[in-house]
Scaffold this active site. Structure first.
Site, PDB file in Angstrom:
ATOM      1  N   GLU A  95      -0.336  -9.492  -0.552  1.00  0.00           N
ATOM      2  CA  GLU A  95      -1.760  -9.760  -0.317  1.00  0.00           C
ATOM      3  C   GLU A  95      -2.528  -9.862  -1.644  1.00  0.00           C
ATOM      4  O   GLU A  95      -3.382 -10.720  -1.821  1.00  0.00           O
ATOM      5  CB  GLU A  95      -2.348  -8.661   0.578  1.00  0.00           C
TER       6      GLU A  95
ATOM      7  N   GLY B 231       0.662  -5.067   0.724  1.00  0.00           N
ATOM      8  CA  GLY B 231      -0.482  -5.188  -0.182  1.00  0.00           C
ATOM      9  C   GLY B 231      -0.159  -5.932  -1.477  1.00  0.00           C
ATOM     10  O   GLY B 231      -1.050  -6.519  -2.092  1.00  0.00           O
TER      11      GLY B 231
ATOM     12  N   ALA C 151       0.866  -1.187   0.000  1.00  0.00           N
ATOM     13  CA  ALA C 151       0.000   0.000   0.000  1.00  0.00           C
ATOM     14  C   ALA C 151       0.894   1.226   0.000  1.00  0.00           C
ATOM     15  O   ALA C 151       2.030   1.175   0.485  1.00  0.00           O
ATOM     16  CB  ALA C 151      -0.875  -0.017   1.244  1.00  0.00           C
TER      17      ALA C 151
ATOM     18  N   GLU D  13       4.344  -5.074   7.617  1.00  0.00           N
ATOM     19  CA  GLU D  13       3.542  -4.029   8.270  1.00  0.00           C
ATOM     20  C   GLU D  13       3.945  -3.767   9.714  1.00  0.00           C
ATOM     21  O   GLU D  13       3.855  -2.628  10.189  1.00  0.00           O
ATOM     22  CB  GLU D  13       2.045  -4.381   8.191  1.00  0.00           C
TER      23      GLU D  13
END
Ligand code: COA
Length: 265
Positions: free
Chosen positions: A115, A112, A67, A135
């Site tokens: 993911e 992300g 992200a 993270e």
């Protein structure tokens, strides 16, 4: 510049390539990419002629490096909750898309990006690929499905180790633990290998492959008894499908099947 690109292969319109296109920030997922992915899914969902989607990142350095961290600083908890929930909706759409989905992962697949790759049916990595969920180094946790899908893919123990340590996994190790299906040596081999894999799958009945996709997905959400009942219903459904008649006839007549559902439309 479009932050997400969607193109069909010129020589095989059954296969589309979906590219996250922000190479200057290692394809980090910002609002514009998420909107682009949603629009691409809209287009794919309404185009039955596309049977397989290869998801990748622009350039050789990264699939997606996570992200976009620059958007984190000013975000409130409520806003982050909304962002995570929207990402869950989007990623679940990709995960349940009625097509074969393959992530072509070269370079960084962090946060992300890791993911996103886990929402595809299959993952092919080049030798320079690095997966991880870093993270906790930022003081947060994976919020786009990482805590759930990584544990389902590689087991809870390995997932906890990777998440708690923010460990990085290279392509070989990712293959060993079942995070990727295939590894190629160079970035240049990545897309051709994914196309080969997609074409190999599309030699089979596409309607049967997508029924199997549903059976595996639904089974992973439920208890064995319910999963088996669902499998039986889907298997029964294939017996009213023209492809099944063709597959069985071809076997009995000792010829190759010619599946309707897998042809270019
Ligand atoms: N969000 C926003 N920008 C990012 C980014 C992210 N997730 N990942 C990389 N970038 C940007 C960098 O800020 C840099 O921009 P700049 O050139 O304007 O400084 C550019 O992409 C190149 O990255 P850089 O860090 O210089 O490359 P590197 O090869 O030294 O390191 C990484 C690569 C992937 C190890 C490093 O960029 C990184 O740790 N990224 C964050 C990964 C992460 O924590 N993801 C999870 C987010 S929840």
């Amino acid at each position: 510049m479009d932050t997400v690109l969607l193109e069909k292969l010129p020589d095989d319109s059954r296969i589309a390539v979906l590219t996250v296109n922000r190479p200057e920030v290692l394809n980090a997922l910002n609002d514009s990419v998420m909107e682009g992915l949603a629009a691409a899914l809209d287009a794919l969902e309404s185009d039955a002629s596309v049977k397989a989607v290869i998801l990748t990142g622009a350039g050789e350095r990264a699939f997606v490096a996570g992200a976009d961290i620059s958007e984190f600083a000013a975000r409130s908890p409520a806003e982050h909750y909304a962002v995570c929930m929207a990402a869950h909706g989007l990623f679940s759409r990709l995960e349940t898309l009625d097509k074969v989905t393959i992530a072509a992962v070269g370079g960084w697949a962090l946060g992300g990006g890791c993911e996103l790759s886990m929402c595809c049916d299959l993952r092919v990595a080049s030798a320079n690929a690095v997966f991880g969920l870093p993270e906790v180094t930022l003081g947060t946790i994976p919020g786009y499905g990482g805590t759930q899908r990584l544990a389902r893919l590689v087991g809870m123990g390995r997932a906890k180790e990777l998440i708690y340590t923010a460990g990085r996994v290279d392509a070989r190790r990712a293959y060993e633990i079942g995070l990727v299906n295939r590894v190629v040596e160079t970035h240049g081999e990545l897309l051709p290998e994914c196309v080969k894999l997609a074409r190999g799958i599309l030699k089979n009945s596409f309607s049967a492959v997508t029924a199997a996709k549903h059976a595996v997905f639904e089974g992973a959400q439920t208890d064995l008894r319910t999963g088996l009942a669902h499998e039986a219903a889907l298997a029964a459904g294939t017996f009213s499908d023209e492809d099944m008649r063709e597959g069985v006839s071809a076997f009995l007549e000792k010829r190759k099947p010619d599946f309707c559902s897998s042809k270019q439309g």
